[in-house]
Scaffold this active site. Sequence first.
Site, short mmCIF file in Angstrom:
data_model
loop_
_atom_site.label_atom_id
_atom_site.label_comp_id
_atom_site.label_asym_id
_atom_site.label_seq_id
_atom_site.Cartn_x
_atom_site.Cartn_y
_atom_site.Cartn_z
N LYS A 53 0.85 -1.21 0.00
CA LYS A 53 0.00 0.00 0.00
C LYS A 53 0.88 1.26 0.00
CE LYS A 53 -3.67 -2.42 2.48
NZ LYS A 53 -4.43 -2.60 3.73
N GLN A 97 -4.23 -1.33 9.89
CA GLN A 97 -4.19 -2.66 9.29
C GLN A 97 -4.81 -3.68 10.26
OE1 GLN A 97 -3.41 -3.26 6.17
NE2 GLN A 97 -3.76 -5.46 6.33
N ASP A 120 -10.35 3.52 4.76
CA ASP A 120 -10.76 2.12 4.68
C ASP A 120 -12.29 1.99 4.66
OD1 ASP A 120 -9.02 -0.03 4.43
OD2 ASP A 120 -8.29 0.15 6.49
N1 GUN Z 1 -6.75 -6.57 6.59
C1 GUN Z 1 -7.16 -7.33 5.56
N2 GUN Z 1 -7.73 -6.55 4.62
C2 GUN Z 1 -7.66 -5.29 5.06
C3 GUN Z 1 -8.08 -4.04 4.52
O1 GUN Z 1 -8.64 -3.94 3.43
N3 GUN Z 1 -7.85 -2.96 5.29
C4 GUN Z 1 -7.25 -3.05 6.50
N4 GUN Z 1 -7.07 -1.95 7.18
N5 GUN Z 1 -6.85 -4.18 7.02
C5 GUN Z 1 -7.06 -5.30 6.31
#
Ligand code: GUN
Length: 300
Positions: A53, A97, A120
Amino acid sequence: MAKILDGKALAQEIRDELKIQIQNWINIGNRAPSLRCIIVGDDPASHTYVKNKIKAALDCGIEAQTLKYEATLSEEELLKVIKDLNADKNVDGILIQLPLPGDINERKACNAVAPEKDVDGFHITNAGQLFLDMPTIVPATALAVIEMLKRFKIETHGRNAVVVGRSKNVGMPIAVMLHSDAKHENGLGMDATVTICHRYTPQEQLEMYCRNADIIITATGVAKLIKAHMVKPGATVLDVGITRITTAEGKTKLVGDVDYDEVIKVAGAITPVPGGVGPMTVAMLMQNTFQAAQRSRKLQ
Ligand code: GUN
């Protein structure tokens, strides 16, 4: 053979578009959009996701940093980190995350992020606005699926769609957008008839609903759950699942929820794993971050 919906190429196209838009935006006097990713603990998969990311963000012209904490971080300490980022005028997007280790309440953490910085789309306000067809920030994976249907021109209006998986961050928001009225103000509705299946849907019912579907979206993490006999000839199959398996030769490999090599012979269109929805999720996070920055600048 099904048409392969190449999420990797589409994601690159979208990231290239965003890069130009962000550069133009900076050229007219704005500072670069900025993203902060919070990661707690040492789960290797989570660290890889965050690295990807950050790399994508920097590549698009988004200023991005990871804030790493030991698994011993308390909930109170995490909430203080989030509070400080909420107050920081130089931060547009905050991502925590998941999963969070230990006793930290994930819902409490997600709800602590300022809704306008919640790139998110996990905050209760953003989730609620989505369910009410209002403009909002949509979780990136769900948005990736909808964007792929739109960009690959898959007809959804009046079609039967099955969503396999009911998680609050993926299956549910996909089902909400698929069934919603396309005429509503947020522009996310797809006018499909939607069935949601999950772990307690009996196998024969899952097969029946899938066979009746024009569009199957699966997000369970159960490898090869969707077999060829469950797919209507010509149907579109989007695979959100990712499972790491060990092959007979002892190698590790990523596979989706779909028995790809067999389903490709029946479906009309299909996403590969890897290279399908995954890269699109990262592109949608970049889009959410740029949009958060644009909205924040309008309010100043
Ligand atoms: N863990 C697994 N997928 C995601 C996501 O799309 N965003 C976040 N913040 N954590 C995750």
